[in-house]
Design a protein around this motif. Sequence first.
Motif, short mmCIF file in Angstrom:
data_model
loop_
_atom_site.label_atom_id
_atom_site.label_comp_id
_atom_site.label_asym_id
_atom_site.label_seq_id
_atom_site.Cartn_x
_atom_site.Cartn_y
_atom_site.Cartn_z
N LEU A 86 1.79 -11.76 -2.92
CA LEU A 86 2.73 -12.88 -3.10
C LEU A 86 3.88 -12.85 -2.09
N LYS A 87 3.82 -11.88 -1.17
CA LYS A 87 4.81 -11.71 -0.10
C LYS A 87 6.23 -11.45 -0.63
N VAL A 88 6.31 -10.64 -1.68
CA VAL A 88 7.60 -10.25 -2.23
C VAL A 88 8.18 -9.17 -1.32
N ASN A 89 9.34 -9.45 -0.76
CA ASN A 89 10.00 -8.53 0.16
C ASN A 89 10.29 -7.20 -0.54
N GLY A 90 9.92 -6.10 0.08
CA GLY A 90 10.17 -4.76 -0.46
C GLY A 90 8.98 -4.16 -1.18
N ALA A 91 8.05 -4.99 -1.60
CA ALA A 91 6.90 -4.48 -2.35
C ALA A 91 6.01 -3.60 -1.48
N GLY A 92 5.76 -4.04 -0.26
CA GLY A 92 4.93 -3.25 0.66
C GLY A 92 5.57 -1.92 0.99
N PHE A 93 6.88 -1.94 1.12
CA PHE A 93 7.63 -0.71 1.41
C PHE A 93 7.43 0.30 0.28
N ASN A 94 7.62 -0.15 -0.96
CA ASN A 94 7.46 0.74 -2.10
C ASN A 94 6.03 1.22 -2.25
N ASN A 101 3.98 9.47 0.00
CA ASN A 101 4.51 10.64 -0.71
C ASN A 101 3.58 11.22 -1.78
N GLN A 102 2.87 10.37 -2.48
CA GLN A 102 2.05 10.85 -3.59
C GLN A 102 0.63 11.21 -3.17
N TYR A 103 0.07 10.44 -2.23
CA TYR A 103 -1.33 10.62 -1.89
C TYR A 103 -1.57 11.11 -0.46
N LYS A 104 -0.53 11.10 0.35
CA LYS A 104 -0.67 11.48 1.78
C LYS A 104 -1.75 10.62 2.45
N ASP A 105 -1.86 9.37 2.01
CA ASP A 105 -2.80 8.40 2.56
C ASP A 105 -2.06 7.62 3.64
N TYR A 106 -2.06 8.18 4.84
CA TYR A 106 -1.25 7.63 5.91
C TYR A 106 -1.80 6.31 6.44
N THR A 107 -3.07 6.08 6.33
CA THR A 107 -3.64 4.81 6.79
C THR A 107 -3.06 3.65 5.98
N ASN A 108 -3.06 3.79 4.66
CA ASN A 108 -2.47 2.75 3.82
C ASN A 108 -0.95 2.71 3.94
N SER A 109 -0.33 3.84 4.13
CA SER A 109 1.13 3.86 4.33
C SER A 109 1.49 3.01 5.54
N ILE A 110 0.81 3.25 6.64
CA ILE A 110 1.08 2.50 7.87
C ILE A 110 0.86 1.01 7.64
N LYS A 111 -0.26 0.68 7.00
CA LYS A 111 -0.59 -0.72 6.74
C LYS A 111 0.53 -1.44 5.99
N ARG A 123 14.01 -1.19 6.99
CA ARG A 123 13.83 0.24 6.69
C ARG A 123 12.36 0.65 6.77
N ALA A 124 11.45 -0.31 6.67
CA ALA A 124 10.03 -0.01 6.82
C ALA A 124 9.74 0.51 8.22
N ALA A 125 10.42 -0.04 9.23
CA ALA A 125 10.24 0.42 10.61
C ALA A 125 10.71 1.86 10.76
N TYR A 126 11.83 2.18 10.12
CA TYR A 126 12.34 3.56 10.16
C TYR A 126 11.34 4.52 9.53
N ASN A 127 10.83 4.16 8.34
CA ASN A 127 9.88 5.05 7.66
C ASN A 127 8.57 5.18 8.44
N LEU A 128 8.17 4.11 9.07
CA LEU A 128 6.96 4.15 9.89
C LEU A 128 7.16 5.10 11.08
N ALA A 129 8.30 4.99 11.73
CA ALA A 129 8.59 5.89 12.85
C ALA A 129 8.67 7.34 12.38
N TYR A 130 9.30 7.54 11.25
CA TYR A 130 9.42 8.89 10.68
C TYR A 130 8.04 9.46 10.35
N LEU A 131 7.18 8.62 9.80
CA LEU A 131 5.82 9.03 9.46
C LEU A 131 5.06 9.47 10.72
N TYR A 132 5.15 8.65 11.78
CA TYR A 132 4.47 9.01 13.02
C TYR A 132 5.01 10.30 13.61
#
Length: 140
Positions: A86-94, A101-111, A123-132
């Motif tokens: 539904l394109k709710v802002n923040g949902a993808g981030f959470n 954090n819970q599954y270490k599923d980095y493919t879905n995290s990045i997506k 903040r999603a860009a920050y977390n993505l950079a941190y993840l990489y």
Amino acid sequence: MIKNILLVLFLVFSFNACSDTSTSKTKAKIKSQKDADKANLKNLNTFKKEFENGDNQASVKVAQIYAEAFKDYKNAITWYKKAVDLKVNGAGFNLALIYDNQYKDYTNSIKYYKLDYELGTARAAYNLAYLYKNSLKDIP
């Protein structure tokens, strides 16, 4: 001999007093948790009804209760995905945080970090950079 008996009695009563205090605290903690669970269930049902009545933001609230209050990540993912659709802002981030954090599923995290960044969550860009940098060691 009397000193020894008195000492033993003193120790027995001392331990019992400590035990009663500990038991009271445990019972209070259990009651407090039960009250919190009851409130969370009530809120969960309220937000589900709000979602059914067209409030898209309520899907995020439902997901947050599942994730944070009940540690039920399967249901949290289901509800976050509804919010992402539904394109709710923040949902993808959470959602990305759970995968990260819970599954270490980095493919879905990045997506989901990328999807939410496109919706305007900086903040999603920050977390993505941190993840990489830290988890993937700059592996694309």
